[in-house]
Design a protein around this motif. Sequence first.
Motif, PDB file in Angstrom:
ATOM      1  N   ASN A  46       0.817  -1.209   0.000  1.00 29.94           N
ATOM      2  CA  ASN A  46       0.000   0.000   0.000  1.00 29.94           C
ATOM      3  C   ASN A  46       0.850   1.258   0.000  1.00 29.94           C
ATOM      4  OD1 ASN A  46      -1.635  -2.103   1.978  1.00 29.94           O
ATOM      5  ND2 ASN A  46      -2.965  -1.044   0.535  1.00 29.94           N
ATOM      6  N   GLU A  47       2.069   1.152   0.530  1.00 33.62           N
ATOM      7  CA  GLU A  47       2.882   2.357   0.693  1.00 33.62           C
ATOM      8  C   GLU A  47       4.182   2.348  -0.105  1.00 33.62           C
ATOM      9  OE1 GLU A  47       2.442   0.727   4.012  1.00 33.62           O
ATOM     10  OE2 GLU A  47       0.489   1.631   4.392  1.00 33.62           O
ATOM     11  N   VAL A  48       4.775   1.176  -0.298  1.00 36.66           N
ATOM     12  CA  VAL A  48       6.073   1.097  -0.968  1.00 36.66           C
ATOM     13  C   VAL A  48       5.866   0.759  -2.440  1.00 36.66           C
ATOM     14  CG1 VAL A  48       8.338  -0.013  -0.970  1.00 36.66           C
ATOM     15  CG2 VAL A  48       7.110   0.309   1.183  1.00 36.66           C
ATOM     16  N   LEU A 138      -0.616   5.294   8.072  1.00 34.46           N
ATOM     17  CA  LEU A 138       0.050   4.038   7.740  1.00 34.46           C
ATOM     18  C   LEU A 138       1.361   4.308   6.993  1.00 34.46           C
ATOM     19  CD1 LEU A 138      -3.128   2.133   6.644  1.00 34.46           C
ATOM     20  CD2 LEU A 138      -1.635   1.407   8.495  1.00 34.46           C
ATOM     21  N   LEU A 139       1.334   5.310   6.135  1.00 35.08           N
ATOM     22  CA  LEU A 139       2.524   5.653   5.363  1.00 35.08           C
ATOM     23  C   LEU A 139       3.655   6.104   6.283  1.00 35.08           C
ATOM     24  CD1 LEU A 139       3.432   5.893   2.400  1.00 35.08           C
ATOM     25  CD2 LEU A 139       2.782   8.294   2.500  1.00 35.08           C
ATOM     26  N   PHE A 140       3.309   6.886   7.292  1.00 30.09           N
ATOM     27  CA  PHE A 140       4.316   7.356   8.247  1.00 30.09           C
ATOM     28  C   PHE A 140       4.956   6.182   8.975  1.00 30.09           C
ATOM     29  CE2 PHE A 140       5.366   8.600  12.631  1.00 30.09           C
ATOM     30  CZ  PHE A 140       6.341   9.545  12.371  1.00 30.09           C
ATOM     31  N   GLY A 234      -3.319   2.860  -6.531  1.00 27.93           N
ATOM     32  CA  GLY A 234      -2.731   1.806  -5.723  1.00 27.93           C
ATOM     33  C   GLY A 234      -2.706   0.494  -6.490  1.00 27.93           C
ATOM     34  N   PRO A 235      -1.992  -0.486  -5.963  1.00 28.17           N
ATOM     35  CA  PRO A 235      -1.861  -1.746  -6.686  1.00 28.17           C
ATOM     36  C   PRO A 235      -3.061  -2.655  -6.477  1.00 28.17           C
ATOM     37  CG  PRO A 235      -0.629  -1.870  -4.647  1.00 28.17           C
ATOM     38  CD  PRO A 235      -1.228  -0.499  -4.698  1.00 28.17           C
TER      39      PRO A 235
END
Length: 640
Positions: A46-48, A138-140, A234-235
């Motif tokens: 979700n973030e990387v 969540l990204l943090f 997003g993926p």
Amino acid sequence: MLCLALKTVSLPAQNGVNPDWEKKVIEYFKEKLKENNAPKWVPSLNEVPLHYLKPNSFVKFRCMIQDMFDPEFYMGVYETVNQNTKARVLHFGKYRDIAECGPQQELDLNSPRSTTLERQTFYCVPVPGESTWSFLNLLFNAYINANQARVSPSTSYTPSRHKRSYEDDEDMDLQPSKQKDQHPGARQAGCVGGLQWCGEPKRLETEASTGQQPNPLNLSSPFDLNFPLPGEKGPACLVKVYEDWECFKVNDVLELYGVLSVDPILSILNNEERDASAPLDPMECADAAEEQRVHSPPASLVPRIHVILAQKLQHINPLLPTCLNKEESRACKFVSSFMSELSPVRAELLGFLTHALLGDSLAAEYLILHLISTVYTRRDVLPLGKFTVNLSGCPRNSTFTEHLYRIIQHLVPASFRLQMTIENMNQLKFVPHKDYTANRLISGLLQLPSSTSLVIDETLLEQGQLDTSGVHNVTALSNLITWQKVDYDFSYHQMEFPCNINVLITSEGRSLLPADCQIHLQPQLIPPNMEEYMNSLLSAVLPSVLNKFRIYLTLLRFLDYSISDDITKAVEDDFVEMRKNDPQSITADDLHQLLVVARFLSLSAGQTTLSRERWLRAKQLESLRRTRLQQQKCVNGNEL
């Protein structure tokens, strides 16, 4: 970051297969994830960005099941033979798409030791409508240890390991012939016993034929990732589940931990399969190609995850523990600590929403009740706990409803604003439908996960003609509101999918759609610049206070609630007394409405049982609301 040590697992043929290795793998990762902050070490899809993740590494993915494909067979155990020494080695095929053969090794397709097993494939997308604040939290957390996740691009298999973007990978999938020239491994390709292989390095696709052969995208048009809501990013992932897949269903939100598979050789193998099927009947070939296009997209666009651990999420609020069960000690401590300061949080939230609703404290009370409402059970077909609110009196041709939605976005983890225009109602696809050619479920706007806040802006509706599609969409919205279900279209029949969606309708007069409660807005102030007013309101709230609001609105949905026998008797006596004075003043439906208001009013104060005080307060709120509606009716005739 946890790094997966699942290389090719192999055993000498004479030793046989150890049946306990799978349990040990799962137990190992369960124990690792129990360690303090361990889940934060695991890179998240979700973030990387995908090209920063190492192939066959251990990753996590928070997603919604958009579709479930047919089960597929794979080689759970396969045997290879060394061409020189004739030594035989058993390999495990679990948690991978491609079977690895070492130098001088060949696969023995006729080996009696080979085992064919079954797994389920889910097509998963990021949580629809996820709010920016939820994602950024969540990204943090993810980027605290981001440097550990950043490695060479996963889709590059050249020795130099240069970075390659999504577009580059997409170009390679678009040009299979070019790709074959560039990859030495594609020079020797063929088909043996219905299974695909390619030489140097020798690899074998572990999916055995199930009548539904994987095939590459025929990318004459861009691949549709099938997100339910427009503008989503997003993926999307093909998620391979090996056990307990019957516990999951479409629209469930999951947190997955598993092995990332992004091997571009899948596209090469699928191209060969497509070329081999070309001489078949053109019509059958077209149908098969479309299904293969959807079910086997390039891994650079739709990566695969082989699930080791999967958890169905109660909520997606990153500020709360994932599991809020009473048995979980960490969750108990968190809940107890927050409940001790609930009263001031409610008071601050009421003040904040009062300002957002232009000084209307009564409407703010009802908005709080709406935001913490949830379907807690179903009695036959009736969903109990739903509380759809129609906020009428919203100024027409104003940005008020747009900015009110922005306020709600800052409070809830997932939301969507539906602009109810004639054009949108006629053109947008609300209900998911089955595409039998591609053998997949085409998403619609109403394919939303549980607890999503759906804001329907009716102030944009103007005179016009609804076509057949528009009428169907209005019916779908009405069914969602009334029965908390969406009837998915399977062409020959409809299938009911229960849901739990909080619906808020903003309108000028009474809504055209059904609602459990109508509250007419009475602004106490009209800002000359609505955008500036709402922006200053948001900037005046400290981030820590805003986070408390977010925790409050999510946590209260999970509190238990009950009514004691004494209070039940008092409510019944009260109902009889009210009907004595005027039998027409209150009906059984009105009593049900009062009980719903009393329930969420009690929970909003952190009380899990109904008290006499809260019952009287609920009656007071309902009396004020009804009086306001009557006053408005006298002003505007029969509009309300």
